[in-house]
Design a protein around this motif. Sequence first.
Motif, PDB file in Angstrom:
ATOM      1  N   ARG A  20      14.912  19.191  -6.464  1.00 59.59           N
ATOM      2  CA  ARG A  20      15.386  20.825  -7.208  1.00 59.59           C
ATOM      3  C   ARG A  20      16.725  20.164  -6.184  1.00 59.59           C
ATOM      4  NH1 ARG A  20      17.982  24.265  -9.273  1.00 59.59           N
ATOM      5  NH2 ARG A  20      18.123  26.446  -8.592  1.00 59.59           N
ATOM      6  N   LYS A  21      17.951  20.729  -7.096  1.00 58.62           N
ATOM      7  CA  LYS A  21      19.529  19.693  -7.450  1.00 58.62           C
ATOM      8  C   LYS A  21      19.851  20.452  -5.777  1.00 58.62           C
ATOM      9  CE  LYS A  21      23.949  19.725  -9.383  1.00 58.62           C
ATOM     10  NZ  LYS A  21      24.312  19.670 -10.654  1.00 58.62           N
ATOM     11  N   GLY A  22      20.386  19.540  -5.100  1.00 55.31           N
ATOM     12  CA  GLY A  22      20.700  19.991  -3.729  1.00 55.31           C
ATOM     13  C   GLY A  22      20.024  20.110  -2.981  1.00 55.31           C
ATOM     14  N   CYS A  23      18.852  20.454  -3.282  1.00 57.40           N
ATOM     15  CA  CYS A  23      17.778  20.371  -1.802  1.00 57.40           C
ATOM     16  C   CYS A  23      17.477  19.244  -0.936  1.00 57.40           C
ATOM     17  CB  CYS A  23      16.652  21.019  -2.053  1.00 57.40           C
ATOM     18  SG  CYS A  23      15.544  20.923  -1.093  1.00 57.40           S
ATOM     19  N   ARG A  24      16.992  18.809  -0.136  1.00 62.11           N
ATOM     20  CA  ARG A  24      17.446  17.527   0.574  1.00 62.11           C
ATOM     21  C   ARG A  24      16.204  18.429   1.168  1.00 62.11           C
ATOM     22  NH1 ARG A  24      19.088  15.654  -2.750  1.00 62.11           N
ATOM     23  NH2 ARG A  24      17.159  13.953  -2.110  1.00 62.11           N
ATOM     24  N   ALA A  25      15.023  19.133   1.951  1.00 57.54           N
ATOM     25  CA  ALA A  25      14.053  19.400   1.647  1.00 57.54           C
ATOM     26  C   ALA A  25      12.849  18.632   2.719  1.00 57.54           C
ATOM     27  CB  ALA A  25      13.776  20.605   1.966  1.00 57.54           C
ATOM     28  N   PRO A  26      12.088  18.156   2.722  1.00 54.23           N
ATOM     29  CA  PRO A  26      10.600  16.612   2.707  1.00 54.23           C
ATOM     30  C   PRO A  26       9.979  17.829   1.580  1.00 54.23           C
ATOM     31  CG  PRO A  26      10.685  17.548   5.451  1.00 54.23           C
ATOM     32  CD  PRO A  26      11.528  18.949   4.483  1.00 54.23           C
ATOM     33  N   ALA A  27       9.260  16.659   0.661  1.00 53.15           N
ATOM     34  CA  ALA A  27       8.389  17.248  -0.374  1.00 53.15           C
ATOM     35  C   ALA A  27       7.400  17.786  -0.220  1.00 53.15           C
ATOM     36  CB  ALA A  27       8.212  16.375  -1.310  1.00 53.15           C
ATOM     37  N   ALA A  28       6.789  18.851  -0.072  1.00 54.26           N
ATOM     38  CA  ALA A  28       5.517  18.883   0.508  1.00 54.26           C
ATOM     39  C   ALA A  28       3.891  19.196  -0.420  1.00 54.26           C
ATOM     40  CB  ALA A  28       5.756  20.560   0.868  1.00 54.26           C
ATOM     41  N   TRP A  29       5.187  19.429  -2.274  1.00 55.71           N
ATOM     42  CA  TRP A  29       3.592  18.726  -3.612  1.00 55.71           C
ATOM     43  C   TRP A  29       4.176  18.836  -4.206  1.00 55.71           C
ATOM     44  CZ3 TRP A  29       0.214  22.925  -3.413  1.00 55.71           C
ATOM     45  CH2 TRP A  29      -0.048  23.614  -2.197  1.00 55.71           C
ATOM     46  N   SER A  30       3.607  18.426  -5.134  1.00 50.79           N
ATOM     47  CA  SER A  30       3.759  16.744  -6.244  1.00 50.79           C
ATOM     48  C   SER A  30       3.351  17.643  -7.775  1.00 50.79           C
ATOM     49  CB  SER A  30       2.968  16.396  -6.642  1.00 50.79           C
ATOM     50  OG  SER A  30       3.328  15.057  -6.972  1.00 50.79           O
ATOM     51  N   LEU A  31       4.543  17.798  -8.932  1.00 51.55           N
ATOM     52  CA  LEU A  31       4.479  18.611 -10.052  1.00 51.55           C
ATOM     53  C   LEU A  31       4.403  17.624 -10.308  1.00 51.55           C
ATOM     54  CD1 LEU A  31       5.798  20.286  -7.694  1.00 51.55           C
ATOM     55  CD2 LEU A  31       6.115  21.918 -10.089  1.00 51.55           C
ATOM     56  N   LEU A  32       3.160  17.788 -11.364  1.00 50.67           N
ATOM     57  CA  LEU A  32       2.943  16.480 -12.758  1.00 50.67           C
ATOM     58  C   LEU A  32       2.821  16.943 -14.182  1.00 50.67           C
ATOM     59  CD1 LEU A  32      -1.121  15.511 -10.969  1.00 50.67           C
ATOM     60  CD2 LEU A  32       1.912  14.172 -11.127  1.00 50.67           C
ATOM     61  N   TRP A  33       3.537  16.463 -14.859  1.00 51.44           N
ATOM     62  CA  TRP A  33       4.288  16.995 -16.233  1.00 51.44           C
ATOM     63  C   TRP A  33       4.175  16.312 -17.059  1.00 51.44           C
ATOM     64  CZ3 TRP A  33       9.353  15.276 -18.281  1.00 51.44           C
ATOM     65  CH2 TRP A  33      10.098  14.571 -17.153  1.00 51.44           C
ATOM     66  N   ASN A  34       3.969  16.073 -17.958  1.00 50.25           N
ATOM     67  CA  ASN A  34       4.559  15.063 -19.732  1.00 50.25           C
ATOM     68  C   ASN A  34       5.399  15.771 -20.586  1.00 50.25           C
ATOM     69  OD1 ASN A  34       2.436  16.151 -21.568  1.00 50.25           O
ATOM     70  ND2 ASN A  34       1.335  14.275 -20.904  1.00 50.25           N
ATOM     71  N   ASN A  35       5.793  15.152 -21.188  1.00 52.33           N
ATOM     72  CA  ASN A  35       7.297  15.324 -23.184  1.00 52.33           C
ATOM     73  C   ASN A  35       5.691  15.559 -24.278  1.00 52.33           C
ATOM     74  OD1 ASN A  35       8.375  16.093 -24.786  1.00 52.33           O
ATOM     75  ND2 ASN A  35      10.307  15.516 -23.575  1.00 52.33           N
ATOM     76  N   PRO A  36       5.175  16.014 -24.325  1.00 52.43           N
ATOM     77  CA  PRO A  36       3.854  15.435 -25.559  1.00 52.43           C
ATOM     78  C   PRO A  36       4.626  15.091 -27.141  1.00 52.43           C
ATOM     79  CG  PRO A  36       4.484  18.316 -25.429  1.00 52.43           C
ATOM     80  CD  PRO A  36       4.565  17.447 -23.824  1.00 52.43           C
ATOM     81  N   ARG A  37       6.135  14.665 -26.865  1.00 56.21           N
ATOM     82  CA  ARG A  37       7.063  14.869 -27.862  1.00 56.21           C
ATOM     83  C   ARG A  37       6.941  13.095 -27.306  1.00 56.21           C
ATOM     84  NH1 ARG A  37      11.792  18.770 -27.899  1.00 56.21           N
ATOM     85  NH2 ARG A  37      10.723  19.484 -26.023  1.00 56.21           N
ATOM     86  N   ILE A  38       7.075  12.383 -26.260  1.00 56.36           N
ATOM     87  CA  ILE A  38       7.676  11.070 -26.327  1.00 56.36           C
ATOM     88  C   ILE A  38       6.854  10.755 -25.181  1.00 56.36           C
ATOM     89  CG2 ILE A  38       9.866  11.803 -26.442  1.00 56.36           C
ATOM     90  CD1 ILE A  38      10.215  11.921 -22.925  1.00 56.36           C
ATOM     91  N   HIS A  39       5.283  11.562 -25.187  1.00 59.89           N
ATOM     92  CA  HIS A  39       4.590  10.379 -24.211  1.00 59.89           C
ATOM     93  C   HIS A  39       3.344  10.791 -23.800  1.00 59.89           C
ATOM     94  CE1 HIS A  39       7.842  12.180 -19.954  1.00 59.89           C
ATOM     95  NE2 HIS A  39       7.639  10.989 -20.560  1.00 59.89           N
ATOM     96  N   THR A  40       2.066   9.603 -24.204  1.00 64.52           N
ATOM     97  CA  THR A  40       0.902   9.590 -24.585  1.00 64.52           C
ATOM     98  C   THR A  40       0.147  10.705 -23.671  1.00 64.52           C
ATOM     99  OG1 THR A  40       0.511   8.037 -22.416  1.00 64.52           O
ATOM    100  CG2 THR A  40       0.558   7.368 -25.068  1.00 64.52           C
ATOM    101  N   PRO A  41      -0.776  11.082 -23.946  1.00 64.09           N
ATOM    102  CA  PRO A  41      -1.181  12.556 -23.394  1.00 64.09           C
ATOM    103  C   PRO A  41      -1.891  12.302 -22.187  1.00 64.09           C
ATOM    104  CG  PRO A  41      -2.183  12.889 -25.954  1.00 64.09           C
ATOM    105  CD  PRO A  41      -1.618  11.414 -25.579  1.00 64.09           C
TER     106      PRO A  41
END
Length: 78
Positions: A20-41
Amino acid sequence: MSLFSQLAGEHGPDAPTCSRKGCRAPAAWSLLWNNPRIHTPDRRKQWLACGEHRDWLQDYLTQRGLWKETLPFDSKEQ
């Protein structure tokens, strides 16, 4: 610190931080995503989130049809 030194791993953060922009807190979660218009499924991009910003980042990705999965983040696996 320049972008080039960050990419080279020089003076980088001690621990992965929230995407998140401006946040320097340690990561606790991994959000996985892809853009189907440019990435393979099967391709997965990753954003990291602290507990405070997990829902905001997941909603952002979901509204754009990009979100796939949210998992606990373990920095030892990176």
